[in-house]
Design a protein around this motif. Structure first.
Motif: not given
Length: 193
Positions: A148-158, A162-168, A181-185
């Protein structure tokens, strides 16, 4: 030194899996031990992860520090993870540091973490967050999903979310409050907050 001569490192910690784990947060691999301030995930004081978690769950970036100290309070951190059902692992089980540092750009994943074995140990976990681009790529490959793009989600198996968050990492140019803000979402989507 040839590529094959570079030492292969094995992850120093077991995954941290509370009995009620609802989410799994996966980075790439810890920095070298000389950079650790504690013997646990996100050990580097210059990484924003625990400051961000303090901000999200305690309303203060210093909420997970020892009273009157700049050291992380591991007991407080584990209490938070246990209370909220947050599991931690990294996507790399065995790696090579191609430039001798912790930069994801120069990490070769020799053996990824056994994602589906981990998920079997967490029957209530339906959401994963990856902390950065490299971790997102590893999980995309393991789940045969697009990263996924940063801050977005993909649907995986079952139906795994799967969210991609910014690096900490502080090297990632985003203010702490914006990372939070991203992680709160993500935590809101997972029903943790």
């Amino acid at each position: 030194m040839s590529h094959e001569e570079i030492e292969i490192e094995t992850h120093p910690w077991e995954p941290y899996i509370p009995g009620n784990a609802k989410v799994l947060i996966m980075g790439t691999f810890p920095p070298q031990s000389k950079r650790w301030s504690m013997d646990f995930y996100y050990p580097n004081r210059t990484n924003d992860f625990w400051y961000m978690m303090g901000l999200i769950f305690g309303g203060d970036r210093t909420a997970l520090l020892r009273e009157g100290s700049k050291d992380f309070d591991l007991d407080r951190i584990k209490c938070l993870l246990d209370e909220k059902g947050i599991a931690l692992s990294d996507t790399g089980r065995r790696i090579r540091r191609l430039a001798g540092n912790a930069s994801d750009k120069f990490l070769e994943i020799v053996e990824p973490a056994p994602l589906f074995e981990l998920l079997k140990r967490m029957p209530s976990c339906r959401c994963i967050a990856t902390t950065g681009e490299k971790a997102a790529g590893v999980i995309a490959e393991l789940t045969d999903t697009p990263a996924p793009k940063m801050g977005e989600m993909a649907i995986g198996p079952d139906g795994l979310r799967i969210w991609r968050m910014p690096s900490t990492s502080r090297a990632y140019p985003l203010r702490l409050d914006k990372k939070a803000e991203y992680y709160t979402r993500f935590f809101t989507d997972a029903g943790i907050i």
